[in-house]
Design an enzyme around this catalytic site. Structure first.
Site, short mmCIF file in Angstrom:
data_model
loop_
_atom_site.label_atom_id
_atom_site.label_comp_id
_atom_site.label_asym_id
_atom_site.label_seq_id
_atom_site.Cartn_x
_atom_site.Cartn_y
_atom_site.Cartn_z
CB CYS A 10 -19.31 -52.52 -22.06
SG CYS A 10 -19.51 -53.23 -23.69
CD GLU A 41 -24.89 -49.07 -26.87
OE1 GLU A 41 -24.81 -49.90 -25.94
OE2 GLU A 41 -25.84 -49.03 -27.66
CD GLU A 45 -18.19 -50.92 -16.11
OE1 GLU A 45 -18.14 -49.68 -16.05
OE2 GLU A 45 -18.45 -51.53 -17.16
CE LYS A 81 -12.79 -37.37 -26.34
NZ LYS A 81 -11.50 -38.05 -26.14
P1 NAD Z 1 -15.02 -42.68 -20.05
O1 NAD Z 1 -16.46 -42.44 -19.87
O2 NAD Z 1 -14.06 -42.18 -19.01
O3 NAD Z 1 -14.47 -42.04 -21.41
C1 NAD Z 1 -15.07 -42.33 -22.64
C2 NAD Z 1 -14.81 -41.19 -23.59
O4 NAD Z 1 -15.46 -40.02 -23.10
C3 NAD Z 1 -13.34 -40.81 -23.78
O5 NAD Z 1 -13.12 -40.53 -25.15
C4 NAD Z 1 -13.22 -39.55 -22.96
O6 NAD Z 1 -12.20 -38.67 -23.39
C5 NAD Z 1 -14.58 -38.92 -23.13
N1 NAD Z 1 -14.94 -37.96 -22.10
C6 NAD Z 1 -14.54 -37.93 -20.80
N2 NAD Z 1 -15.11 -36.87 -20.17
C7 NAD Z 1 -15.87 -36.23 -21.06
C8 NAD Z 1 -16.72 -35.08 -21.01
N3 NAD Z 1 -16.85 -34.37 -19.89
N4 NAD Z 1 -17.38 -34.73 -22.12
C9 NAD Z 1 -17.25 -35.44 -23.27
N5 NAD Z 1 -16.46 -36.52 -23.38
C10 NAD Z 1 -15.78 -36.92 -22.30
O7 NAD Z 1 -14.89 -44.22 -20.28
P2 NAD Z 1 -13.58 -45.05 -20.26
O8 NAD Z 1 -13.12 -45.09 -18.86
O9 NAD Z 1 -12.68 -44.59 -21.35
O10 NAD Z 1 -14.18 -46.49 -20.70
C11 NAD Z 1 -14.71 -47.38 -19.82
C12 NAD Z 1 -16.22 -47.29 -19.76
O11 NAD Z 1 -16.80 -47.49 -21.05
C13 NAD Z 1 -16.79 -48.39 -18.89
O12 NAD Z 1 -17.80 -47.91 -18.05
C14 NAD Z 1 -17.36 -49.37 -19.91
O13 NAD Z 1 -18.34 -50.22 -19.41
C15 NAD Z 1 -17.85 -48.46 -20.96
N6 NAD Z 1 -18.03 -49.19 -22.23
C16 NAD Z 1 -19.30 -49.42 -22.71
C17 NAD Z 1 -19.49 -50.13 -23.88
C18 NAD Z 1 -20.87 -50.40 -24.45
O14 NAD Z 1 -20.97 -50.66 -25.64
N7 NAD Z 1 -21.93 -50.40 -23.67
C19 NAD Z 1 -18.38 -50.59 -24.58
C20 NAD Z 1 -17.12 -50.35 -24.08
C21 NAD Z 1 -16.97 -49.63 -22.91
#
Ligand code: NAD
Length: 487
Positions: free
Chosen positions: A282, A248, A379, A173
């Protein structure tokens, strides 16, 4: 307006609904996206399950899987410029970075292509004379992969690569924000010749599409990258069918600079660590922990570098900082800075949301020394650095570990024994010494605490997409003795 489609069971489909994707550099709609809902999710998972147990993928040798992965790697490399442009257009990430990153994504697929036929089972030296016992490694099952908007091709490659090497099938997704490059990547999966249903790529909103996918009863494992709050939803959803998870998540990574460090090099690494990708990384080194005796000198160096950064169109090769990906993200950064200033943090540079179109935010440095600033704990996922000072090594370590996150960290010092003490003492999944933001397919990547669990990259990541089966074979022709005694 460009139109994109989902990829389900080897076919390109419009999805149950449609929505518009916004160009972060202009704030205007630029693409028409498919929105997968529960029905599409169900079709994609069913296709993945069918491909896992029936059909050509299930019968392929590991070497054949590896060959397909090599082909995919070549296609990614050949199409990197196009994919990079789409990622830049849809997320605002600068073309300089997307071009380099996507070319490197090809190497991740190449690495896992080579791993496919090196995932070995084992023969156990069992403690019974009439038994031969083996462990077989089999694919873990249908994997749901949920990724965030930043670096979607990279963050999906570290899941898709090892999962394919292990023989899994999957539903990926893409984030609803900036899904264009991942939806386009589906065309390369198709062209490489992966059988229908092996890789399905959809996009849709978290609460509908993401939730339906992570709680689907046929999903065996959920590989998630995103924020901790979403991770909690994922874990609750996956509890429904007791699927395993790898998470992650975010970070509030410490970047420690000692007075004996090469300050020019440390300042460049700090700029890379917090302002590259407009801070939407991240592993952003978002907490600078600097030795007090050099604090003013180092901050002045950083301020000059931050103010010299070229902010502009993400499609311009000369741009160093582009817009944030969404208006939501821009508002979040502004609100957290406001809260931090109210609690006593002092703005060294930046800090003001610019007028004009697009979701831009300038590189910002907050001096939080002696202040309980929320910017030290929360963050931003934006170009904002929070600074504190230390007097002793022990204090530096205490400050570094003063976080619920634990993804990455940086230590800048010329003192070898101190570097060794800190690399052991820091509680984070990655410690970079005299460098920052280096990655490789060969090196595992992942966090402690609120930064999640599970590792991506390296051989172990491929093994995580397998489950073992224990095979017992009795080698004696004698009748089985006493049936009431466990053997
Ligand atoms: P997010 O958690 O809002 O969304 C990530 C994904 O989860 C999206 O595809 C979203 O549609 C989906 N999602 C949202 N609600 C959901 C639910 N209830 N059930 C299932 N899926 C759902 O994250 P974001 O705001 O898109 O990205 C930023 C975050 O990602 C930051 O916290 C960042 O640190 C983290 N990040 C971590 C890494 C890593 O490798 N550790 C890498 C990049 C980003």
């Amino acid at each position: 307006m460009q139109r994109f489609q989902c990829y389900i069971d080897g076919e390109f489909l419009d999805g149950e609904a449609r929505y518009r994707s916004i160009d972060p550099a202009t704030g205007k709609d630029w693409a028409d996206m498919p929105e997968a809902r529960e029905g599409d999710v169900d079709s994609a998972v069913n296709a993945a399950e069918k491909a896992l147990y029936d059909g050509p993928w299930a019968k392929m040798t590991a070497t054949q899987r590896g060959k397909l992965l090599y082909k995919l790697a070549d296609l990614v490399a050949a199409n990197a410029p196009k994919l990079a442009e789409l990622e830049t257009r849809d997320t605002g990430k600068i073309i300089r970075e997307t071009s380099a990153q996507i070319a490197y994504v090809a190497d991740y697929y190449r690495y896992y292509a080579g791993i496919a036929d090196k995932i070995e089972g084992s023969y156990l030296p069992i403690d019974k004379q009439d038994m031969d016992v083996w462990l077989r490694r089999e694919p873990i099952g249908v994997v749901a992969m949920v990724v965030p908007w930043n670096s979607q091709l990279f963050l999906s490659a570290v899941k898709i690569g090892p999962a394919l090497a292990a023989g899994c099938t999957m539903v990926v997704k893409a984030s609803e924000d900036g899904p264009a490059p991942l939806l386009e990547f589906a065309r390369l999966i198709h062209e490489a010749g992966f059988p229908a249903g092996v890789v399905n790529i959809i996009t849709g909103f978290g609460a509908s599409c993401g939730a339906a996918l992570s709680r689907h009863p046929k999903v065996a494992h959920v590989a998630f990258t995103g924020g901790p709050e979403t991770a909690r939803h994922i874990v609750r959803n996956s509890a429904e069918n007791l699927a395993s998870t790898s998470l992650e998540l975010g970070g509030k990574s410490p970047f420690i600079v000692f007075a004996d460090a090469d300050l020019e090099s440390a300042a460049n690494a700090q700029v890379a660590g917090i302002f590259a990708a407009t801070g939407q990384s991240c592993v952003a080194g978002s907490r600078l922990i600097v030795e007090r005796s050099i604090k003013d000198r180092f901050l002045s160096l950083l301020k000059d570098k931050a103010e010299a950064i070229r902010i502009g169109s993400p499609l311009d090769m000369a741009t160093e900082v582009g817009p944030l990906a969404t208006r939501r993200q821009q508002d979040h950064v502004a609100a957290l800075i406001h809260k931090s200033v109210q609690s006593g943090a002092r703005i060294i540079t930046g800090g003001q949301m610019p007028d004009g179109k697009g979701f831009y935010f300038p590189p910002t440095i907050l001096d939080c020394d002696g202040v309980a600033s929320p910017s030290l704990a929360e963050e931003f996922f934006g170009p904002v650095l929070s600074v504190v000072a230390f007097d002793t090594e022990a204090e530096a370590l205490r400050l570094a570990n003063d976080t619920r996150y634990g993804l990455a960290s940086g230590v800048f010092t010329q003192n070898l024994t101190r570097a060794h003490r800190l690399m052991k003492g820091i509680r984070a999944g990655i410690v970079w010494v005299n460098t920052y933001r280096a990655v490789s397919p060969i090196a595992p990547f992942g966090g402690f605490g609120l930064s999640g669990h599970g590792r991506e990259g390296g051989l172990a990541a491929a093994l995580d997409y397998t489950r073992t089966k224990t095979i017992w074979l009795r080698t004696s022709d004698d009748p089985i003795p006493d049936p009431f005694v466990m053997r």
